[in-house]
Motif scaffolding. Structure first.
Motif, PDB file in Angstrom:
ATOM      1  N   ALA A 117      44.705  63.053  64.868  1.00 19.47           N
ATOM      2  CA  ALA A 117      44.761  61.899  63.956  1.00 19.47           C
ATOM      3  C   ALA A 117      43.926  60.745  64.504  1.00 19.47           C
ATOM      4  CB  ALA A 117      46.206  61.463  63.742  1.00 19.47           C
ATOM      5  N   ALA A 118      44.028  60.476  65.783  1.00 20.57           N
ATOM      6  CA  ALA A 118      43.277  59.370  66.388  1.00 20.57           C
ATOM      7  C   ALA A 118      41.767  59.578  66.249  1.00 20.57           C
ATOM      8  CB  ALA A 118      43.659  59.214  67.852  1.00 20.57           C
ATOM      9  N   ARG A 119      41.310  60.814  66.380  1.00 22.98           N
ATOM     10  CA  ARG A 119      39.873  61.115  66.239  1.00 22.98           C
ATOM     11  C   ARG A 119      39.383  60.950  64.805  1.00 22.98           C
ATOM     12  NH1 ARG A 119      41.390  65.706  69.090  1.00 22.98           N
ATOM     13  NH2 ARG A 119      41.017  67.025  67.277  1.00 22.98           N
ATOM     14  N   LEU A 120      40.265  61.157  63.840  1.00 21.16           N
ATOM     15  CA  LEU A 120      39.832  61.249  62.445  1.00 21.16           C
ATOM     16  C   LEU A 120      40.171  60.035  61.586  1.00 21.16           C
ATOM     17  CD1 LEU A 120      40.775  64.989  62.144  1.00 21.16           C
ATOM     18  CD2 LEU A 120      38.461  64.076  62.058  1.00 21.16           C
ATOM     19  N   LEU A 121      40.943  59.101  62.114  1.00 17.90           N
ATOM     20  CA  LEU A 121      41.297  57.889  61.363  1.00 17.90           C
ATOM     21  C   LEU A 121      40.131  56.904  61.286  1.00 17.90           C
ATOM     22  CD1 LEU A 121      44.870  56.966  62.594  1.00 17.90           C
ATOM     23  CD2 LEU A 121      44.213  57.448  60.242  1.00 17.90           C
ATOM     24  N   ARG A 122      40.113  56.122  60.219  1.00 12.55           N
ATOM     25  CA  ARG A 122      39.169  55.010  60.117  1.00 12.55           C
ATOM     26  C   ARG A 122      39.530  54.003  61.218  1.00 12.55           C
ATOM     27  NH1 ARG A 122      36.075  53.103  56.004  1.00 12.55           N
ATOM     28  NH2 ARG A 122      37.059  54.519  54.518  1.00 12.55           N
ATOM     29  N   PRO A 123      38.536  53.603  62.017  1.00 18.04           N
ATOM     30  CA  PRO A 123      38.837  52.653  63.095  1.00 18.04           C
ATOM     31  C   PRO A 123      39.470  51.362  62.574  1.00 18.04           C
ATOM     32  CG  PRO A 123      36.629  53.559  63.335  1.00 18.04           C
ATOM     33  CD  PRO A 123      37.143  54.008  61.987  1.00 18.04           C
ATOM     34  N   ARG A 124      40.462  50.884  63.274  1.00 13.98           N
ATOM     35  CA  ARG A 124      41.182  49.624  63.049  1.00 13.98           C
ATOM     36  C   ARG A 124      42.031  49.578  61.783  1.00 13.98           C
ATOM     37  NH1 ARG A 124      36.386  48.763  64.819  1.00 13.98           N
ATOM     38  NH2 ARG A 124      35.460  48.024  62.906  1.00 13.98           N
ATOM     39  N   THR A 125      41.625  50.192  60.685  1.00 13.86           N
ATOM     40  CA  THR A 125      42.405  50.053  59.455  1.00 13.86           C
ATOM     41  C   THR A 125      43.115  51.333  59.030  1.00 13.86           C
ATOM     42  OG1 THR A 125      40.493  50.559  58.066  1.00 13.86           O
ATOM     43  CG2 THR A 125      40.922  48.219  58.573  1.00 13.86           C
ATOM     44  N   GLY A 126      42.798  52.474  59.650  1.00 12.26           N
ATOM     45  CA  GLY A 126      43.434  53.731  59.277  1.00 12.26           C
ATOM     46  C   GLY A 126      44.906  53.741  59.658  1.00 12.26           C
ATOM     47  N   ARG A 127      45.698  54.465  58.881  1.00 10.94           N
ATOM     48  CA  ARG A 127      47.140  54.544  59.118  1.00 10.94           C
ATOM     49  C   ARG A 127      47.553  55.999  59.311  1.00 10.94           C
ATOM     50  NH1 ARG A 127      46.506  50.077  60.225  1.00 10.94           N
ATOM     51  NH2 ARG A 127      47.075  48.245  59.064  1.00 10.94           N
ATOM     52  N   PHE A 128      48.416  56.218  60.287  1.00 11.04           N
ATOM     53  CA  PHE A 128      48.950  57.538  60.603  1.00 11.04           C
ATOM     54  C   PHE A 128      50.463  57.458  60.493  1.00 11.04           C
ATOM     55  CE2 PHE A 128      50.258  60.366  64.335  1.00 11.04           C
ATOM     56  CZ  PHE A 128      50.200  61.533  63.600  1.00 11.04           C
ATOM     57  N   VAL A 129      51.057  58.281  59.645  1.00  9.37           N
ATOM     58  CA  VAL A 129      52.501  58.276  59.418  1.00  9.37           C
ATOM     59  C   VAL A 129      52.993  59.707  59.577  1.00  9.37           C
ATOM     60  CG1 VAL A 129      54.337  57.827  57.752  1.00  9.37           C
ATOM     61  CG2 VAL A 129      52.316  56.351  57.799  1.00  9.37           C
ATOM     62  N   PHE A 130      53.936  59.913  60.511  1.00  7.64           N
ATOM     63  CA  PHE A 130      54.455  61.263  60.718  1.00  7.64           C
ATOM     64  C   PHE A 130      55.946  61.200  60.995  1.00  7.64           C
ATOM     65  CE2 PHE A 130      53.861  59.806  64.979  1.00  7.64           C
ATOM     66  CZ  PHE A 130      54.682  60.566  65.789  1.00  7.64           C
ATOM     67  N   VAL A 131      56.573  62.347  60.882  1.00 14.72           N
ATOM     68  CA  VAL A 131      58.006  62.458  61.142  1.00 14.72           C
ATOM     69  C   VAL A 131      58.204  63.401  62.329  1.00 14.72           C
ATOM     70  CG1 VAL A 131      58.351  64.369  59.511  1.00 14.72           C
ATOM     71  CG2 VAL A 131      60.260  62.919  60.118  1.00 14.72           C
ATOM     72  N   LEU A 132      59.158  63.047  63.176  1.00 19.80           N
ATOM     73  CA  LEU A 132      59.529  63.890  64.301  1.00 19.80           C
ATOM     74  C   LEU A 132      60.951  63.505  64.689  1.00 19.80           C
ATOM     75  CD1 LEU A 132      57.939  66.056  65.960  1.00 19.80           C
ATOM     76  CD2 LEU A 132      57.776  64.357  67.733  1.00 19.80           C
ATOM     77  N   ALA A 133      61.635  64.392  65.331  1.00 24.03           N
ATOM     78  CA  ALA A 133      63.019  64.140  65.738  1.00 24.03           C
ATOM     79  C   ALA A 133      63.088  62.887  66.628  1.00 24.03           C
ATOM     80  CB  ALA A 133      63.574  65.342  66.481  1.00 24.03           C
ATOM     81  N   ALA A 134      63.952  61.966  66.292  1.00 31.83           N
ATOM     82  CA  ALA A 134      64.072  60.704  67.020  1.00 31.83           C
ATOM     83  C   ALA A 134      64.481  60.912  68.474  1.00 31.83           C
ATOM     84  CB  ALA A 134      65.083  59.797  66.324  1.00 31.83           C
ATOM     85  N   GLN A 135      65.247  61.953  68.756  1.00 37.27           N
ATOM     86  CA  GLN A 135      65.690  62.195  70.131  1.00 37.27           C
ATOM     87  C   GLN A 135      64.597  62.826  70.992  1.00 37.27           C
ATOM     88  OE1 GLN A 135      66.878  63.576  67.377  1.00 37.27           O
ATOM     89  NE2 GLN A 135      67.331  65.724  67.637  1.00 37.27           N
ATOM     90  N   ASP A 136      63.465  63.153  70.408  1.00 35.78           N
ATOM     91  CA  ASP A 136      62.350  63.737  71.155  1.00 35.78           C
ATOM     92  C   ASP A 136      61.466  62.601  71.684  1.00 35.78           C
ATOM     93  OD1 ASP A 136      60.083  65.064  72.105  1.00 35.78           O
ATOM     94  OD2 ASP A 136      60.031  66.459  70.412  1.00 35.78           O
ATOM     95  N   ALA A 137      61.448  62.406  72.994  1.00 34.58           N
ATOM     96  CA  ALA A 137      60.694  61.304  73.601  1.00 34.58           C
ATOM     97  C   ALA A 137      59.198  61.383  73.285  1.00 34.58           C
ATOM     98  CB  ALA A 137      60.907  61.305  75.115  1.00 34.58           C
ATOM     99  N   ARG A 138      58.713  62.567  72.958  1.00 32.60           N
ATOM    100  CA  ARG A 138      57.297  62.714  72.633  1.00 32.60           C
ATOM    101  C   ARG A 138      56.924  61.971  71.359  1.00 32.60           C
ATOM    102  NH1 ARG A 138      56.488  68.845  72.115  1.00 32.60           N
ATOM    103  NH2 ARG A 138      58.247  68.465  70.779  1.00 32.60           N
ATOM    104  N   ALA A 139      57.886  61.715  70.488  1.00 33.42           N
ATOM    105  CA  ALA A 139      57.610  61.023  69.220  1.00 33.42           C
ATOM    106  C   ALA A 139      57.076  59.621  69.460  1.00 33.42           C
ATOM    107  CB  ALA A 139      58.875  60.950  68.370  1.00 33.42           C
ATOM    108  N   ALA A 140      57.521  58.974  70.510  1.00 30.23           N
ATOM    109  CA  ALA A 140      57.018  57.633  70.848  1.00 30.23           C
ATOM    110  C   ALA A 140      55.840  57.695  71.806  1.00 30.23           C
ATOM    111  CB  ALA A 140      58.136  56.790  71.459  1.00 30.23           C
TER     112      ALA A 140
END
Length: 177
Positions: free
Chosen positions: A145-168
């Motif tokens: 996502a970071a490679r493919l987003l529009r710089p500065r204005t692109g938005r990335f929205v995803f879902v992952l289990a809240a108890q998974d520290a990798r989500a943050a």
């Protein structure tokens, strides 16, 4: 699809609701397209969607959904692994240039969230790949996502289990805020 897909799509559409320009969406690991298409449905008709999916079983199902809903003019499906985007394997394909340029305004998604060591096996390969990290983890998903987003204005929205520290940790490691 699941409630996670629908809630992710709702939140993603809300993240760009005030954008005055044409919106380019990218659904990474799209499966049959539920997150990307549900997001697209909430946006103006000028929005377009590229769906990237690696599973051979899901690609034709996604294309059939687009055809049945007459969305071929607004959507395209790319059969590729998100960990390899952009990459030399796309050379000569119409989608290679667009993916190589990146600049997507919005990337909504529901990545697999179960590490293989913690995932109960599934006899259904399509379900297994949707739930378990056979083709990378949330770290790979955020990096793509970071490679493919529009710089500065692109938005990335995803879902992952809240108890998974990798989500943050994964978005920050990829340079996303």
């Amino acid at each position: 699809f699941s409630n996670d897909d629908l809630l992710t799509a709702w939140r993603a559409a809300a993240a760009v609701a005030a954008a005055p320009r044409h919106l380019r969406l990218l659904d990474l690991g799209a499966g049959v397209g539920s997150v990307g298409l549900a997001t697209l449905a909430r946006l103006p008709p000028c929005a377009t969607l590229t769906l990237v999916e690696a599973q051979p079983i899901s690609v034709p199902l996604c294309r059939a959904t687009l055809a049945r809903n007459a969305l071929g003019g607004r959507c395209r499906v790319v059969h590729a692994d998100l960990r390899e985007l952009p990459g030399p394997h796309l050379d000569g394909r119409a989608d290679a240039d667009a993916l190589a340029r990146g600049g997507y305004d919005l990337i909504p998604g529901s990545p697999p969230f179960l590490p293989l060591a913690k995932a109960p096996p599934s006899a259904h390969t399509q379900k297994a790949h949707c739930r378990s990290e056979y083709r990378g983890s949330v770290v790979d998903y955020c990096a793509a996502a970071a490679r493919l987003l529009r710089p500065r204005t692109g938005r990335f929205v995803f879902v992952l289990a809240a108890q998974d520290a990798r989500a943050a940790a994964a978005p920050a490691a990829a340079g996303l805020a």
